[in-house]
Enzyme design. Structure first.
Site, PDB file in Angstrom:
ATOM      1  N   LYS A 121       0.835  -1.201   0.000  1.00  0.00           N
ATOM      2  CA  LYS A 121       0.000   0.000   0.000  1.00  0.00           C
ATOM      3  C   LYS A 121       0.873   1.257   0.000  1.00  0.00           C
ATOM      4  CE  LYS A 121      -2.424   3.300   2.461  1.00  0.00           C
ATOM      5  NZ  LYS A 121      -2.016   4.260   3.516  1.00  0.00           N
ATOM      6  N   ASP A 139      -5.993   0.279   0.538  1.00  0.00           N
ATOM      7  CA  ASP A 139      -6.055   0.345   1.994  1.00  0.00           C
ATOM      8  C   ASP A 139      -7.429  -0.185   2.415  1.00  0.00           C
ATOM      9  OD1 ASP A 139      -7.825   2.321   1.340  1.00  0.00           O
ATOM     10  OD2 ASP A 139      -6.850   3.897   2.474  1.00  0.00           O
TER      11      ASP A 139
END
Length: 216
Positions: A121, A139
């Site tokens: 991420k 996320d």
DNA sequence: AACTCGGGGCA
DNA sequence: TGCCCAGAGTT
């Protein structure tokens, strides 16, 4: 499952709701962004933005982070959750930036994920926001919204969510889509209290229709 | 795949 | 005041 066309319609609707969706972490260069994103793991961007002005005033380069004892860096970010492991990771990260990348933030996602405290991420946020490389950082907001709407499957893992999004969305829109999904997830399709009754996406939302049926 | 790390913010 | 928030590393 939403088709490509339906997925794009959903993203367009989010863009209408949040026309100014963009990275909320305050930063002025790739290195600051990298530090901010590492700090933002498991806590809100708003909280990170409260400590980074002071942090960035004190620490300008990877070398600066290595000139203080770990305990001092811990104190400088103590208002952020998981601050002990993050302070340790940031110093490891800076050491590796100096040793392996001449003190510069690498532009390749595959290089970034090798750094301490940097996962898939974080690497995607840095490449897309700092370097303009198309990427979709998954996320919890992106994952939750994608699953609720039915862009991907419920049982998909993070990697599968990312792959599905990349398949359904043209590359030139990946970075924008990432921000749309985050804003929509953070401010509208919230984890505990999704705003279904007033949601313009309700008619195409698998989870929303279920929720409304349960309430009516 | 499940567990751990943790203070801030809100109900 | 207790519950919810939000990723990476380790086992």
């Amino acid at each position: 499952m939403l088709t490509k066309k339906q997925t794009l319609e959903a993203i367009d609707e989010m863009a209408y709701l949040f026309p100014d969706a963009e990275c909320e972490l305050v930063h002025s260069n790739p290195f600051e962004l990298l530090i901010a994103v590492v700090l933002s793991a498991q806590c809100t961007d708003a909280l990170v933005n409260k400590v980074t002005p002071g942090l960035f005033a004190k620490y300008k380069s990877p070398t600066d982070y290595l000139m203080v004892p770990q305990e001092e860096l811990e104190q400088d970010i103590r208002r952020i959750g998981l601050f002990r492991s993050k302070a340790k990771n940031i110093q490891k990260l800076c050491r590796s930036l100096i040793d392996d990348f001449q003190g510069e933030v690498p532009k390749e996602r595959d290089e970034l994920v090798k750094l301490a405290g940097v996962g898939r991420k974080t690497a995607n946020v840095v490449t897309s926001v700092a370097f303009g490389v198309p990427a979709i950082a998954v996320d919890t907001h992106v994952e939750r919204v994608s699953k609720r709407l039915g862009i991907c499957r419920w049982k998909d893992n993070v990697r599968e969510v990312e792959e599905t999004l990349m398949k359904k969305i043209p590359e030139e829109r990946w970075s924008d889509t990432h921000h749309q999904l985050i804003f929509f997830g953070r401010y509208h399709c919230k984890a505990q209290s999704p705003q279904c009754p007033e949601c313009p996406l309700l008619s195409m939302c698998r989870e929303g229709k279920k929720r409304m049926k349960g309430k009516l």
